[in-house]
Scaffold this motif. Sequence first.
Motif, PDB file in Angstrom:
ATOM      1  N   LEU A 197      24.901  29.532  31.342  1.00  0.00           N
ATOM      2  CA  LEU A 197      26.095  30.367  31.169  1.00  0.00           C
ATOM      3  C   LEU A 197      27.328  29.686  31.773  1.00  0.00           C
ATOM      4  O   LEU A 197      28.420  29.724  31.189  1.00  0.00           O
ATOM      5  CB  LEU A 197      25.889  31.740  31.804  1.00  0.00           C
ATOM      6  N   THR A 198      27.148  29.055  32.928  1.00  0.00           N
ATOM      7  CA  THR A 198      28.260  28.348  33.562  1.00  0.00           C
ATOM      8  C   THR A 198      28.693  27.162  32.707  1.00  0.00           C
ATOM      9  O   THR A 198      29.890  26.961  32.462  1.00  0.00           O
ATOM     10  CB  THR A 198      27.877  27.870  34.975  1.00  0.00           C
ATOM     11  N   LEU A 199      27.730  26.395  32.228  1.00  0.00           N
ATOM     12  CA  LEU A 199      28.033  25.246  31.386  1.00  0.00           C
ATOM     13  C   LEU A 199      28.744  25.673  30.101  1.00  0.00           C
ATOM     14  O   LEU A 199      29.718  25.042  29.678  1.00  0.00           O
ATOM     15  CB  LEU A 199      26.759  24.461  31.059  1.00  0.00           C
ATOM     16  N   ALA A 200      28.288  26.762  29.502  1.00  0.00           N
ATOM     17  CA  ALA A 200      28.925  27.261  28.279  1.00  0.00           C
ATOM     18  C   ALA A 200      30.373  27.666  28.554  1.00  0.00           C
ATOM     19  O   ALA A 200      31.263  27.395  27.740  1.00  0.00           O
ATOM     20  CB  ALA A 200      28.134  28.441  27.720  1.00  0.00           C
ATOM     21  N   ALA A 201      30.607  28.296  29.709  1.00  0.00           N
ATOM     22  CA  ALA A 201      31.974  28.678  30.075  1.00  0.00           C
ATOM     23  C   ALA A 201      32.845  27.439  30.244  1.00  0.00           C
ATOM     24  O   ALA A 201      33.979  27.388  29.755  1.00  0.00           O
ATOM     25  CB  ALA A 201      31.965  29.514  31.355  1.00  0.00           C
ATOM     26  N   PHE A 202      32.320  26.432  30.931  1.00  0.00           N
ATOM     27  CA  PHE A 202      33.062  25.178  31.112  1.00  0.00           C
ATOM     28  C   PHE A 202      33.339  24.523  29.759  1.00  0.00           C
ATOM     29  O   PHE A 202      34.457  24.090  29.484  1.00  0.00           O
ATOM     30  CB  PHE A 202      32.275  24.197  31.982  1.00  0.00           C
ATOM     31  N   ASP A 203      32.303  24.445  28.912  1.00  0.00           N
ATOM     32  CA  ASP A 203      32.441  23.796  27.608  1.00  0.00           C
ATOM     33  C   ASP A 203      33.507  24.481  26.757  1.00  0.00           C
ATOM     34  O   ASP A 203      34.286  23.812  26.082  1.00  0.00           O
ATOM     35  CB  ASP A 203      31.111  23.800  26.850  1.00  0.00           C
ATOM     36  N   GLU A 204      33.526  25.804  26.795  1.00  0.00           N
ATOM     37  CA  GLU A 204      34.489  26.548  25.974  1.00  0.00           C
ATOM     38  C   GLU A 204      35.932  26.235  26.374  1.00  0.00           C
ATOM     39  O   GLU A 204      36.835  26.244  25.551  1.00  0.00           O
ATOM     40  CB  GLU A 204      34.227  28.050  26.072  1.00  0.00           C
ATOM     41  N   VAL A 205      36.127  25.927  27.648  1.00  0.00           N
ATOM     42  CA  VAL A 205      37.461  25.605  28.153  1.00  0.00           C
ATOM     43  C   VAL A 205      37.757  24.106  28.006  1.00  0.00           C
ATOM     44  O   VAL A 205      38.896  23.673  28.123  1.00  0.00           O
ATOM     45  CB  VAL A 205      37.581  26.041  29.631  1.00  0.00           C
ATOM     46  N   GLY A 206      36.713  23.303  27.745  1.00  0.00           N
ATOM     47  CA  GLY A 206      36.892  21.865  27.617  1.00  0.00           C
ATOM     48  C   GLY A 206      36.743  21.122  28.928  1.00  0.00           C
ATOM     49  O   GLY A 206      37.263  20.017  29.094  1.00  0.00           O
ATOM     50  N   ARG A 259      50.432  24.369  38.397  1.00  0.00           N
ATOM     51  CA  ARG A 259      51.154  24.725  37.175  1.00  0.00           C
ATOM     52  C   ARG A 259      50.543  24.009  35.961  1.00  0.00           C
ATOM     53  O   ARG A 259      50.381  24.606  34.898  1.00  0.00           O
ATOM     54  CB  ARG A 259      52.630  24.377  37.309  1.00  0.00           C
ATOM     55  N   LYS A 260      50.207  22.755  36.154  1.00  0.00           N
ATOM     56  CA  LYS A 260      49.634  21.957  35.066  1.00  0.00           C
ATOM     57  C   LYS A 260      48.348  22.598  34.528  1.00  0.00           C
ATOM     58  O   LYS A 260      48.084  22.573  33.335  1.00  0.00           O
ATOM     59  CB  LYS A 260      49.339  20.539  35.568  1.00  0.00           C
ATOM     60  N   TYR A 261      47.559  23.191  35.423  1.00  0.00           N
ATOM     61  CA  TYR A 261      46.269  23.742  35.033  1.00  0.00           C
ATOM     62  C   TYR A 261      46.262  25.264  34.882  1.00  0.00           C
ATOM     63  O   TYR A 261      45.203  25.864  34.761  1.00  0.00           O
ATOM     64  CB  TYR A 261      45.199  23.341  36.052  1.00  0.00           C
ATOM     65  N   SER A 262      47.431  25.907  34.853  1.00  0.00           N
ATOM     66  CA  SER A 262      47.457  27.372  34.793  1.00  0.00           C
ATOM     67  C   SER A 262      46.795  27.905  33.529  1.00  0.00           C
ATOM     68  O   SER A 262      46.094  28.916  33.571  1.00  0.00           O
ATOM     69  CB  SER A 262      48.879  27.903  34.935  1.00  0.00           C
ATOM     70  N   GLY A 263      46.977  27.256  32.401  1.00  0.00           N
ATOM     71  CA  GLY A 263      46.319  27.682  31.163  1.00  0.00           C
ATOM     72  C   GLY A 263      44.812  27.511  31.253  1.00  0.00           C
ATOM     73  O   GLY A 263      44.050  28.384  30.815  1.00  0.00           O
ATOM     74  N   THR A 264      44.379  26.400  31.849  1.00  0.00           N
ATOM     75  CA  THR A 264      42.955  26.160  32.048  1.00  0.00           C
ATOM     76  C   THR A 264      42.366  27.235  32.948  1.00  0.00           C
ATOM     77  O   THR A 264      41.283  27.764  32.680  1.00  0.00           O
ATOM     78  CB  THR A 264      42.722  24.761  32.662  1.00  0.00           C
ATOM     79  N   GLU A 265      43.085  27.579  34.011  1.00  0.00           N
ATOM     80  CA  GLU A 265      42.622  28.607  34.943  1.00  0.00           C
ATOM     81  C   GLU A 265      42.443  29.951  34.235  1.00  0.00           C
ATOM     82  O   GLU A 265      41.430  30.626  34.410  1.00  0.00           O
ATOM     83  CB  GLU A 265      43.611  28.740  36.109  1.00  0.00           C
ATOM     84  N   LEU A 276      39.433  29.717  31.996  1.00  0.00           N
ATOM     85  CA  LEU A 276      38.213  29.664  32.796  1.00  0.00           C
ATOM     86  C   LEU A 276      37.848  31.061  33.305  1.00  0.00           C
ATOM     87  O   LEU A 276      36.681  31.456  33.262  1.00  0.00           O
ATOM     88  CB  LEU A 276      38.387  28.687  33.956  1.00  0.00           C
ATOM     89  N   ILE A 277      38.831  31.797  33.773  1.00  0.00           N
ATOM     90  CA  ILE A 277      38.577  33.171  34.216  1.00  0.00           C
ATOM     91  C   ILE A 277      38.017  33.998  33.065  1.00  0.00           C
ATOM     92  O   ILE A 277      37.060  34.756  33.242  1.00  0.00           O
ATOM     93  CB  ILE A 277      39.863  33.802  34.798  1.00  0.00           C
ATOM     94  N   ARG A 278      38.588  33.838  31.881  1.00  0.00           N
ATOM     95  CA  ARG A 278      38.109  34.593  30.716  1.00  0.00           C
ATOM     96  C   ARG A 278      36.655  34.251  30.391  1.00  0.00           C
ATOM     97  O   ARG A 278      35.821  35.151  30.220  1.00  0.00           O
ATOM     98  CB  ARG A 278      38.996  34.308  29.494  1.00  0.00           C
ATOM     99  N   THR A 279      36.330  32.964  30.347  1.00  0.00           N
ATOM    100  CA  THR A 279      34.974  32.577  29.963  1.00  0.00           C
ATOM    101  C   THR A 279      33.963  32.904  31.066  1.00  0.00           C
ATOM    102  O   THR A 279      32.830  33.292  30.763  1.00  0.00           O
ATOM    103  CB  THR A 279      34.895  31.084  29.591  1.00  0.00           C
ATOM    104  N   LEU A 280      34.362  32.776  32.320  1.00  0.00           N
ATOM    105  CA  LEU A 280      33.451  33.133  33.410  1.00  0.00           C
ATOM    106  C   LEU A 280      33.241  34.650  33.479  1.00  0.00           C
ATOM    107  O   LEU A 280      32.156  35.106  33.845  1.00  0.00           O
ATOM    108  CB  LEU A 280      33.954  32.602  34.750  1.00  0.00           C
TER     109      LEU A 280
END
Length: 111
Positions: free
Chosen positions: A76-85, A6-12, A15-19
């Motif tokens: 591309l993976t790093l950029a996706a991670f970076d965008e999510v923080g 639940r704590k990470y649902s927004g992050t998830e 992450l799905i969006r950026t990936l």
Amino acid sequence: MPSPKRKYSGTERELIRTLTLACETAKSEIVGFQWLTHEVDYECFPQSLRVTWMFDSEAHKAHALAGSDKARMLALTLAAFDEVGISVSSIAEHVAFAVEQPARGRRGQGH
């Protein structure tokens, strides 16, 4: 105390969006790349986060990993991670490459 899921649902969701964006970009650039997926244990986040890039054949995967495509997928993976923080010490430790296994009893890809 909220569960890690639940704590990470927004992050998830992010992450799905950026990936998904990374995936769509790679499909147009990397021969044989089909799709990507990720898995994570939020009890051990972000260390457990892994993105797997899937190819249609061993030959296409080998070609991609031998050339500049590997660096592109890592970027591309790093950029996706970076965008999510999401900060990781080595992006390569969070990326895997595999070949899609055809479903049994099915002819062709069907996608």
